[in-house]
Write a protein that holds these residues in place. Structure first.
Motif, PDB file in Angstrom:
ATOM      1  N   VAL A 164       0.845  -1.201   0.000  1.00  0.00           N
ATOM      2  CA  VAL A 164       0.000   0.000   0.000  1.00  0.00           C
ATOM      3  C   VAL A 164       0.875   1.244   0.000  1.00  0.00           C
ATOM      4  CG1 VAL A 164      -1.746   1.287   1.267  1.00  0.00           C
ATOM      5  CG2 VAL A 164      -1.857  -1.207   1.198  1.00  0.00           C
ATOM      6  N   VAL A 165       1.886   1.238   0.851  1.00  0.00           N
ATOM      7  CA  VAL A 165       2.812   2.372   0.935  1.00  0.00           C
ATOM      8  C   VAL A 165       3.471   2.635  -0.416  1.00  0.00           C
ATOM      9  CG1 VAL A 165       4.989   3.200   1.938  1.00  0.00           C
ATOM     10  CG2 VAL A 165       3.296   2.060   3.396  1.00  0.00           C
ATOM     11  N   ARG A 166       3.910   1.551  -1.060  1.00  0.00           N
ATOM     12  CA  ARG A 166       4.603   1.692  -2.346  1.00  0.00           C
ATOM     13  C   ARG A 166       3.694   2.295  -3.409  1.00  0.00           C
ATOM     14  NH1 ARG A 166       5.230  -2.241  -6.284  1.00  0.00           N
ATOM     15  NH2 ARG A 166       4.539  -3.849  -4.827  1.00  0.00           N
ATOM     16  N   TYR A 167       2.459   1.803  -3.482  1.00  0.00           N
ATOM     17  CA  TYR A 167       1.533   2.302  -4.495  1.00  0.00           C
ATOM     18  C   TYR A 167       1.136   3.755  -4.228  1.00  0.00           C
ATOM     19  CZ  TYR A 167       0.965  -2.386  -6.448  1.00  0.00           C
ATOM     20  OH  TYR A 167       1.183  -3.595  -7.048  1.00  0.00           O
ATOM     21  N   ILE A 168       0.993   4.113  -2.940  1.00  0.00           N
ATOM     22  CA  ILE A 168       0.650   5.496  -2.593  1.00  0.00           C
ATOM     23  C   ILE A 168       1.779   6.429  -3.027  1.00  0.00           C
ATOM     24  CG2 ILE A 168       0.362   7.117  -0.672  1.00  0.00           C
ATOM     25  CD1 ILE A 168      -1.192   4.949   0.812  1.00  0.00           C
ATOM     26  N   LYS A 169       3.017   6.003  -2.773  1.00  0.00           N
ATOM     27  CA  LYS A 169       4.174   6.812  -3.147  1.00  0.00           C
ATOM     28  C   LYS A 169       4.322   6.932  -4.663  1.00  0.00           C
ATOM     29  CE  LYS A 169       6.916   6.176   1.042  1.00  0.00           C
ATOM     30  NZ  LYS A 169       8.182   5.668   1.624  1.00  0.00           N
ATOM     31  N   GLN A 170       3.753   5.953  -5.379  1.00  0.00           N
ATOM     32  CA  GLN A 170       3.785   6.003  -6.845  1.00  0.00           C
ATOM     33  C   GLN A 170       2.756   6.977  -7.391  1.00  0.00           C
ATOM     34  OE1 GLN A 170       3.246   2.008  -8.298  1.00  0.00           O
ATOM     35  NE2 GLN A 170       5.297   1.339  -7.711  1.00  0.00           N
ATOM     36  N   ARG A 175      -8.455   4.335  -4.516  1.00  0.00           N
ATOM     37  CA  ARG A 175      -9.249   3.171  -4.919  1.00  0.00           C
ATOM     38  C   ARG A 175      -8.395   2.157  -5.686  1.00  0.00           C
ATOM     39  NH1 ARG A 175     -14.482   3.491  -3.871  1.00  0.00           N
ATOM     40  NH2 ARG A 175     -15.416   5.515  -3.438  1.00  0.00           N
ATOM     41  N   ASN A 176      -7.495   2.676  -6.507  1.00  0.00           N
ATOM     42  CA  ASN A 176      -6.632   1.783  -7.281  1.00  0.00           C
ATOM     43  C   ASN A 176      -5.649   1.060  -6.362  1.00  0.00           C
ATOM     44  OD1 ASN A 176      -6.061   0.707  -9.799  1.00  0.00           O
ATOM     45  ND2 ASN A 176      -4.318   2.054 -10.118  1.00  0.00           N
ATOM     46  N   LEU A 195       1.307   7.979   6.778  1.00  0.00           N
ATOM     47  CA  LEU A 195       2.465   8.416   6.004  1.00  0.00           C
ATOM     48  C   LEU A 195       2.704   9.907   6.124  1.00  0.00           C
ATOM     49  CD1 LEU A 195       2.219   6.372   2.647  1.00  0.00           C
ATOM     50  CD2 LEU A 195       4.062   6.295   4.325  1.00  0.00           C
ATOM     51  N   THR A 196       1.628  10.654   6.266  1.00  0.00           N
ATOM     52  CA  THR A 196       1.740  12.116   6.347  1.00  0.00           C
ATOM     53  C   THR A 196       2.026  12.609   7.770  1.00  0.00           C
ATOM     54  OG1 THR A 196      -0.669  12.346   6.643  1.00  0.00           O
ATOM     55  CG2 THR A 196       0.201  12.468   4.389  1.00  0.00           C
TER      56      THR A 196
END
Length: 200
Positions: A164-170, A175-176, A195-196
């Motif tokens: 999840v962290v990786r995709y958010i950073k991308q 939703r995706n 994260l924030t």
């Protein structure tokens, strides 16, 4: 040379069901990773792709199409990559190959596309049922959730949801990210908030 690609989601699972059909002349590439992780981002899959690009492998077998992934687009892109390098993909449980007589097998692509879509819909249905079950249990007052006293620290949550962290950073949409990581939207929102506010 021939290769066989196997994937299990966790180390507690066994590869036996996927490897029992392996031939002695096949190179084995075994990944322990969630099916939601794109094929070209998996450790062993990357090695397989490199072997394909160097012409060391021209035939790949998998026990079933979901070993390649859970996302229809990702599966089709992987098959396209194989086709571009004239690599034949065989799916054991279907008994079909992606290339016949030196040409892409259109029937193979159609069947795989349909099956991948069905698998993706089944996964979405399962997650929806889980969410509905939790909502119903909460309404009845029977939902216990996490065991009392086992609250995770922010860092533990982030470590638990590395995908999840990786995709958010991308920069993926929430939703995706939820879809790619097989978690609820609420979990993604929680991780993003941490994260924030939390320095790793």
């Amino acid at each position: 040379m021939k290769a066989r690609y196997n994937r299990i989601s966790t180390s507690s699972q066994k590869l036996d069901r996927q490897t029992h059909k392996a031939n002695k002349d096949e190179i084995l590439f075994n990944d322990v990773v969630s099916g939601s992780v794109p094929f070209n981002e998996r450790t062993e899959a990357i090695k397989l792709i490199q072997a394909i690009k160097s012409n060391a492998v021209n035939y790949v077998s998998v026990s079933s199409i979901d070993r390649l992934g859970r996302n229809t687009l990702d599966i089709l892109q992987t098959i396209e990559l194989f086709n571009n390098y004239d690599v034949t993909l065989k799916v054991d449980n279907l008994g079909i190959e992606s290339i016949t007589n030196g040409k892409p097998n259109n029937v193979f692509k159609l069947i795989i596309s349909v099956m991948a879509n069905v698998a993706e819909m089944e996964r979405e249905t399962l997650l929806e049922r889980q969410r509905e079950g939790i909502a119903l249990a909460k309404a009845k007052g029977t939902y216990t959730g996490r065991v009392k006293g086992s609250k995770e620290t922010p860092q533990q949550v982030l470590d638990k949801h590395k995908e999840v962290v990786r995709y958010i950073k991308q920069g993926q949409s929430l939703r995706n990210v939820a879809k790619l990581s097989d978690v609820s939207l609420g979990t993604v929102q929680k991780v993003k908030k941490l994260l924030t506010t939390h320095t790793q």
